[in-house]
Each structure stands twice: as C-alpha cells, then as structure tokens.
Design a protein around this motif. Structure first.
Motif, PDB file in Angstrom:
ATOM      1  N   GLY A 161      46.646  41.641  39.599  1.00  0.00           N
ATOM      2  CA  GLY A 161      46.231  42.258  38.328  1.00  0.00           C
ATOM      3  C   GLY A 161      46.095  41.239  37.213  1.00  0.00           C
ATOM      4  O   GLY A 161      45.862  41.586  36.060  1.00  0.00           O
ATOM      5  N   ALA A 162      46.214  39.963  37.534  1.00  0.00           N
ATOM      6  CA  ALA A 162      46.116  38.871  36.558  1.00  0.00           C
ATOM      7  C   ALA A 162      45.980  37.551  37.326  1.00  0.00           C
ATOM      8  O   ALA A 162      46.480  37.479  38.454  1.00  0.00           O
ATOM      9  CB  ALA A 162      47.358  38.835  35.678  1.00  0.00           C
ATOM     10  N   PRO A 163      45.360  36.536  36.736  1.00  0.00           N
ATOM     11  CA  PRO A 163      44.592  36.615  35.508  1.00  0.00           C
ATOM     12  C   PRO A 163      43.244  37.302  35.740  1.00  0.00           C
ATOM     13  O   PRO A 163      42.635  37.102  36.784  1.00  0.00           O
ATOM     14  CB  PRO A 163      44.376  35.152  35.112  1.00  0.00           C
ATOM     15  CG  PRO A 163      44.946  34.290  36.179  1.00  0.00           C
ATOM     16  CD  PRO A 163      45.416  35.168  37.291  1.00  0.00           C
ATOM     17  N   LEU A 164      42.820  38.055  34.744  1.00  0.00           N
ATOM     18  CA  LEU A 164      41.524  38.738  34.830  1.00  0.00           C
ATOM     19  C   LEU A 164      40.418  37.952  34.127  1.00  0.00           C
ATOM     20  O   LEU A 164      39.244  38.256  34.307  1.00  0.00           O
ATOM     21  CB  LEU A 164      41.616  40.135  34.210  1.00  0.00           C
ATOM     22  CG  LEU A 164      42.541  41.131  34.915  1.00  0.00           C
ATOM     23  CD1 LEU A 164      42.459  42.493  34.238  1.00  0.00           C
ATOM     24  CD2 LEU A 164      42.217  41.257  36.406  1.00  0.00           C
ATOM     25  N   VAL A 165      40.796  36.979  33.305  1.00  0.00           N
ATOM     26  CA  VAL A 165      39.750  36.286  32.536  1.00  0.00           C
ATOM     27  C   VAL A 165      38.961  35.289  33.385  1.00  0.00           C
ATOM     28  O   VAL A 165      37.895  34.843  32.966  1.00  0.00           O
ATOM     29  CB  VAL A 165      40.310  35.544  31.286  1.00  0.00           C
ATOM     30  CG1 VAL A 165      40.990  36.496  30.323  1.00  0.00           C
ATOM     31  CG2 VAL A 165      41.222  34.421  31.674  1.00  0.00           C
ATOM     32  N   SER A 166      39.455  34.954  34.577  1.00  0.00           N
ATOM     33  CA  SER A 166      38.806  33.876  35.346  1.00  0.00           C
ATOM     34  C   SER A 166      37.318  34.108  35.609  1.00  0.00           C
ATOM     35  O   SER A 166      36.511  33.196  35.403  1.00  0.00           O
ATOM     36  CB  SER A 166      39.559  33.634  36.658  1.00  0.00           C
ATOM     37  OG  SER A 166      40.850  33.155  36.362  1.00  0.00           O
ATOM     38  N   PRO A 167      36.899  35.326  36.055  1.00  0.00           N
ATOM     39  CA  PRO A 167      35.452  35.505  36.251  1.00  0.00           C
ATOM     40  C   PRO A 167      34.665  35.398  34.946  1.00  0.00           C
ATOM     41  O   PRO A 167      33.517  34.957  34.961  1.00  0.00           O
ATOM     42  CB  PRO A 167      35.335  36.912  36.855  1.00  0.00           C
ATOM     43  CG  PRO A 167      36.661  37.543  36.697  1.00  0.00           C
ATOM     44  CD  PRO A 167      37.680  36.476  36.523  1.00  0.00           C
ATOM     45  N   VAL A 168      35.304  35.774  33.847  1.00  0.00           N
ATOM     46  CA  VAL A 168      34.618  35.627  32.553  1.00  0.00           C
ATOM     47  C   VAL A 168      34.495  34.134  32.208  1.00  0.00           C
ATOM     48  O   VAL A 168      33.442  33.666  31.758  1.00  0.00           O
ATOM     49  CB  VAL A 168      35.360  36.398  31.425  1.00  0.00           C
ATOM     50  CG1 VAL A 168      34.596  36.277  30.117  1.00  0.00           C
ATOM     51  CG2 VAL A 168      35.554  37.852  31.809  1.00  0.00           C
ATOM     52  N   ASP A 169      35.565  33.391  32.463  1.00  0.00           N
ATOM     53  CA  ASP A 169      35.488  31.932  32.278  1.00  0.00           C
ATOM     54  C   ASP A 169      34.353  31.354  33.118  1.00  0.00           C
ATOM     55  O   ASP A 169      33.618  30.475  32.679  1.00  0.00           O
ATOM     56  CB  ASP A 169      36.804  31.258  32.709  1.00  0.00           C
ATOM     57  CG  ASP A 169      37.937  31.502  31.716  1.00  0.00           C
ATOM     58  OD1 ASP A 169      37.657  31.897  30.569  1.00  0.00           O
ATOM     59  OD2 ASP A 169      39.109  31.290  32.094  1.00  0.00           O
ATOM     60  N   ALA A 170      34.231  31.889  34.337  1.00  0.00           N
ATOM     61  CA  ALA A 170      33.168  31.397  35.238  1.00  0.00           C
ATOM     62  C   ALA A 170      31.795  31.647  34.619  1.00  0.00           C
ATOM     63  O   ALA A 170      30.910  30.789  34.673  1.00  0.00           O
ATOM     64  CB  ALA A 170      33.278  32.086  36.594  1.00  0.00           C
ATOM     65  N   THR A 383      39.742  35.732  45.065  1.00  0.00           N
ATOM     66  CA  THR A 383      40.329  34.391  45.276  1.00  0.00           C
ATOM     67  C   THR A 383      41.330  34.066  44.177  1.00  0.00           C
ATOM     68  O   THR A 383      42.161  33.175  44.340  1.00  0.00           O
ATOM     69  CB  THR A 383      39.250  33.287  45.282  1.00  0.00           C
ATOM     70  OG1 THR A 383      38.486  33.402  44.078  1.00  0.00           O
ATOM     71  CG2 THR A 383      38.357  33.381  46.501  1.00  0.00           C
ATOM     72  N   VAL A 384      41.242  34.757  43.057  1.00  0.00           N
ATOM     73  CA  VAL A 384      42.167  34.513  41.946  1.00  0.00           C
ATOM     74  C   VAL A 384      43.361  35.479  42.011  1.00  0.00           C
ATOM     75  O   VAL A 384      44.511  35.054  42.011  1.00  0.00           O
ATOM     76  CB  VAL A 384      41.435  34.665  40.590  1.00  0.00           C
ATOM     77  CG1 VAL A 384      42.415  34.661  39.428  1.00  0.00           C
ATOM     78  CG2 VAL A 384      40.407  33.545  40.425  1.00  0.00           C
ATOM     79  N   THR A 385      43.076  36.765  42.104  1.00  0.00           N
ATOM     80  CA  THR A 385      44.175  37.743  42.012  1.00  0.00           C
ATOM     81  C   THR A 385      44.809  38.048  43.365  1.00  0.00           C
ATOM     82  O   THR A 385      45.896  38.620  43.422  1.00  0.00           O
ATOM     83  CB  THR A 385      43.689  39.078  41.409  1.00  0.00           C
ATOM     84  OG1 THR A 385      42.710  39.638  42.297  1.00  0.00           O
ATOM     85  CG2 THR A 385      43.084  38.882  40.028  1.00  0.00           C
ATOM     86  N   GLY A 386      44.094  37.716  44.445  1.00  0.00           N
ATOM     87  CA  GLY A 386      44.625  38.032  45.771  1.00  0.00           C
ATOM     88  C   GLY A 386      44.298  39.446  46.218  1.00  0.00           C
ATOM     89  O   GLY A 386      44.795  39.898  47.260  1.00  0.00           O
ATOM     90  N   ALA A 387      43.483  40.169  45.452  1.00  0.00           N
ATOM     91  CA  ALA A 387      43.106  41.542  45.854  1.00  0.00           C
ATOM     92  C   ALA A 387      42.306  41.489  47.156  1.00  0.00           C
ATOM     93  O   ALA A 387      41.688  40.479  47.485  1.00  0.00           O
ATOM     94  CB  ALA A 387      42.276  42.194  44.755  1.00  0.00           C
ATOM     95  N   SER A 388      42.311  42.602  47.871  1.00  0.00           N
ATOM     96  CA  SER A 388      41.623  42.615  49.163  1.00  0.00           C
ATOM     97  C   SER A 388      40.099  42.662  48.996  1.00  0.00           C
ATOM     98  O   SER A 388      39.365  42.369  49.920  1.00  0.00           O
ATOM     99  CB  SER A 388      42.087  43.829  49.975  1.00  0.00           C
ATOM    100  OG  SER A 388      41.833  44.999  49.224  1.00  0.00           O
ATOM    101  N   LYS A 389      39.624  43.057  47.821  1.00  0.00           N
ATOM    102  CA  LYS A 389      38.173  43.130  47.608  1.00  0.00           C
ATOM    103  C   LYS A 389      37.851  43.138  46.120  1.00  0.00           C
ATOM    104  O   LYS A 389      38.754  43.312  45.282  1.00  0.00           O
ATOM    105  CB  LYS A 389      37.607  44.379  48.262  1.00  0.00           C
ATOM    106  CG  LYS A 389      38.258  45.649  47.775  1.00  0.00           C
ATOM    107  CD  LYS A 389      37.736  46.852  48.534  1.00  0.00           C
ATOM    108  CE  LYS A 389      38.538  48.064  48.106  1.00  0.00           C
ATOM    109  NZ  LYS A 389      38.432  49.204  48.907  1.00  0.00           N
TER     110      LYS A 389
END
Ligand SMILES: Nc1ncnc2c1ncn2[C@@H]1O[C@H](COP(=O)(O)OP(=O)(O)OP(=O)(O)O)[C@@H](O)[C@H]1O
Ligand SMILES: CC(=O)N[C@H]1[C@@H]2OC[C@@H](O2)[C@@H](O)[C@@H]1O[C@H](C)C(=O)O
Length: 400
Positions: A161-170, A383-389
């Motif tokens: 559930g964190a960090p969520l900003v990484s795709p925005v940084d991308a 790849t950042v949060t470890g979620a399955s999808k």
C-alpha cells in the motif's frame, strides 16, 4: 485538460499540503502544470490528537468518527482555499491522514523492543492501513468529485500500500538516458529508482522501476527537537542545530543494525516503528556517550542520511546517476550535505531543479493518482508495492 486538486497530510502531521494542477495526457505520458500550492497547518488541538492516536493512544469508535470528520472538514477547507483566485477544479485526489499502517507480512509488534520490533509471521498476512478524512464528506462539502482511500486496493492485492508515488515519479521524472532516484524525505523517507526510459520496451522499463520506504526521514528529528526544547520548537530549521554538533558514528552503526534497514524491498514503514518509543530507545542508547543536544541531533540526522544510502547500496541494481530530493527534509541543508558527501560523486539535487516543487510533489502525486483513477488506469506498481497485480487505486466519491 483536467484541473485537479491533490491533498495530503503526511507522517509529519504538520498540516495539509494542497496542490492545484492542470493535467492532460494518458498513462505514463502526462503533462502536469503546477498552478498553486499551499500548506494549511492543522489547528494545534487537532494535530495533537492525531499525533496521540498515531502514537497508539486508545480511541473509542465515537472519538474515531469525530476525528475522521474533523480531518475531512479541514481537508475540504484546504481544497476551497487553494482555489481562491483560480479557475475551480473538477476533481480532488485526497490522501487523507494516515493514523495507522501495518505493512504486509509483518507480525505483531506488541511486547517487542522498538529496535527489534518485527516478528515475522509464519504466514504472510495482508497489511492494514488507515487514512482518515473520508472522501464522501470532502465531495459533499466542496461539490467536487473526490477520489480517496488510495492504499486499500493495493493492500488487498497483497501489496504494502506504499509507496504509491513511484509510478507518478516515473511519469514525471524519468529521463531517456539517465538512471535517477527521487528521494522523498518526509516524516518517513521513500525512494523511487527510475532506470533510463529510452531504448527499452515500456513493459520492460516499468518492471525495472523500484521504490520502497527507506526508514526515518524527519520523524525522529522532529520528535527530538520537541523533546529538547520542551515543545517550543517542532523541527530543526535548515538543520542548523544538527550542523553545530558532531555525529556519534558508533551509535549510528549500532542503530543501523535494526532489522528494517536490512529487510529487502518491497517494504514500507511508519511512525508505528520510527516514532516516540524508537526515539526513547535512541536517547537511552546515547546516554553512555554523554552527547550534547546538538550532537544527539547530528547523530539522528546522520542515521537518516546513512540509512538512505545504505538502502541504495544494498538494494538498488546500481547507483543512480543523479538523486533528486523532495519533501520537507530536502530543506534541511545539513542533511542534504551529508547525503551529498555519502553519495559522492552522484549529484544530490532537489526536484525544484527539474521544475517540480519539492514541497508539493506528494500533493501533486495524489492529483495524478485521482486523474488516473478517473481514466480507469491502474495506479500501483507491483514491483514497488509487492502487490500481485496492477489495480485501480482509490474510491470515487461523486459530488451530488
Ligand atoms: N526549512 C527546513 N529545514 C529543516 N527541516 C524542514 C524544513 N522545512 C520542513 N522541514 C522538515 O520537513 C517536515 C515536513 O516534511 P513533509 O511535509 O515532506 O512531511 P510529510 O509529507 O508529513 O511526511 P511523509 O512524506 O512521510 O508522509 C517537517 O516536519 C520538518 O521536519
Ligand atoms: C502509510 C503511509 O501513509 N505511508 C507514507 C509515509 O510517508 C512517506 C512514506 O511513508 C510513503 O511511502 C507513504 O507516502 C507516500 C506519499 C507514498 O505512498 O508514496
């Protein structure tokens, strides 16, 4: 073009950051124009209440309901204020106020030392996170559709559930040839590692992006300043107090043994770990060294700097070519300087130097996440949060 307001109060609990932005484009090809940004401090009784709850103070359901709505009202007010003298927004992305965060896969911390707190659970269990300031109230008070509760879908998919900003940084900071790190230093520190974007298939590039929480940012420093000044100061402005002291490297090395710093990503943390109890242990550990107040602050600042660099050297595929700081800690010149020295020859800059406000980057990020949610574009990076999808982040509260 959509005019969006991003709202967040982070783990420092210093106030609500609001950003008004114009967003156009789709997916990772976005144009974001920053129109206005402001921080609206919490009223002191509300801030104290939030900090107490974050520190584990018991709260009844009735009190929780009151706190939730007091926060929602303050957020709605921030959204109204940021629009004064500007064309109104049609969408709000509101992160709310985190009051509890238990990362995925981490066992119960009760009855363990804050320096060795995480008992691995025999079975991976889902994380749990709670952000107060319900979006339905913000939508109702502002008349603007509000996306909120961004973290829960990623957590339900097994992520941190964190960090969520990484795709925005991308979307906002990637460079065709250069590997970059965007390092946020809020109450907690987090990083996004961006490999060069050119000459890679989009999917391949996305899979190589990394991000996680590095550990303490300013949380221990702020708590120490409050402790050392009997509450008359809340932070070490520009890091000048720490700069007048000398760090105790033996203590930093000892503190660096803490489990969190050695845990491989994906990982996330919060004030539950790097909070009041943790600082008390640090102070206890420092007693034999008879440090002055300035030395203690310099040592805690060194822990933030060294732990960030330790994370880079331990878990990144390679060091980035440039690091861009954001968050309030980027204004701590002593900390910035130490990061620069520890990362030499990698230049350490701020995101202001690539045209995006270091103070409002997180608020801007939640405006972008709301925009993505409205477009139906999944906002997390497994790849950042470890979620399955990849999943849609946030619940849409329509204004009615
Ligand atoms: N001029 C400054 N000098 C030193 N430190 C500063 C300065 N300005 C802000 N800070 C630090 O930054 C903190 C606030 O940072 P920020 O608003 O980025 O944190 P946050 O968003 O609440 O946290 P998080 O990113 O963990 O959610 C302050 O509590 C203070 O410690
Ligand atoms: C649970 C929670 O609120 N976590 C915050 C916190 O503050 C910094 C770090 O820990 C970060 O990973 C996260 O926020 C940012 C905005 C994020 O999700 O990217």
């Amino acid at each position: 073009m959509t005019r969006v307001i991003g709202l967040i109060s982070g783990t420092s609990v210093d106030g609500i950051d609001a950003a008004l932005v114009n967003i156009s484009g789709t997916d990772f090809d976005l144009q974001v124009e920053f129109v206005a940004g402001a921080t609206y401090p919490y009223q002191s009784h509300l801030r104290e209440r939030i900090l107490a709850v974050c520190a584990g103070q018991a709260i009844s359901m009735a009190e929780l309901a009151e706190l939730d709505d007091a926060i929602a009202i303050a957020f709605a007010q921030a959204a109204q204020n940021i629009q004064v003298d500007h064309q109104p927004a049609t969408l709000i992305g509101s992160h709310g106020q985190t009051v509890y965060h238990r990362p995925a896969g981490v066992g119960d911390r009760e009855n363990t030392s804050p320096h060795h707190p995480t008992t691995p659970s025999p079975h991976h269990r889902l994380g749990y996170t709670l952000q107060l300031g319900r979006g339905a109230v913000i939508a109702q008070l502002t008349g603007i559709t509000t996306v909120s509760n961004f973290r829960v879908a990623d957590i339900a998919a097994g992520g941190q559930g964190a960090p969520l900003v990484s795709p925005v940084d991308a979307a906002l900071f990637s460079h065709p040839q250069e590997a970059r790190c965007i390092q946020n230093i809020g109450g907690i520190g987090n990083l996004t590692y961006l490999p060069p974007r050119q000459n890679t298939q989009p999917d391949n590039w996305l899979e190589k992006i990394r991000g996680w929480d590095t550990g303490p940012g300013n949380s221990l420093l702020d708590l120490a300043v409050q402790y050392l000044t009997n509450g008359t100061k809340t932070y070490d402005e520009n890091g000048s107090w720490a700069a007048s002291g000398t760090p105790c490297h033996a203590l930093v090395e000892h503190w660096l043994e803490q489990e969190y710093f050695h845990l491989p990503p994906p990982k996330s943390t919060g004030r539950e770990l790097f909070g009041v109890d943790y600082l008390q242990e640090c102070i206890k550990d420092s007693e034999p060294y008879q440090l002055s107040a300035a030395d203690l602050l310099a040592t805690l600042t060194e822990l933030t700097a060294v732990s960030i660099v330790h994370n880079y050297r331990s878990f990144l595929p390679k060091l980035p070519e440039r690091v861009f700081l954001c968050g309030g800690g980027s204004r701590n010149l002593y900390l910035k300087n130490r990061l620069q020295q520890l990362l030499e020859p990698v230049p350490v800059l701020t995101t202001d130097e690539v045209g995006l406000s270091a103070d409002f980057k997180e608020a801007i990020a939640f405006a972008v996440l709301a925009y993505w949610r409205q477009l139906g574009f999944p906002g997390n990076l497994p790849t950042v949060t470890g979620a399955s999808k990849r999943v849609l982040l946030g619940e849409i509260n329509f204004s009615q």
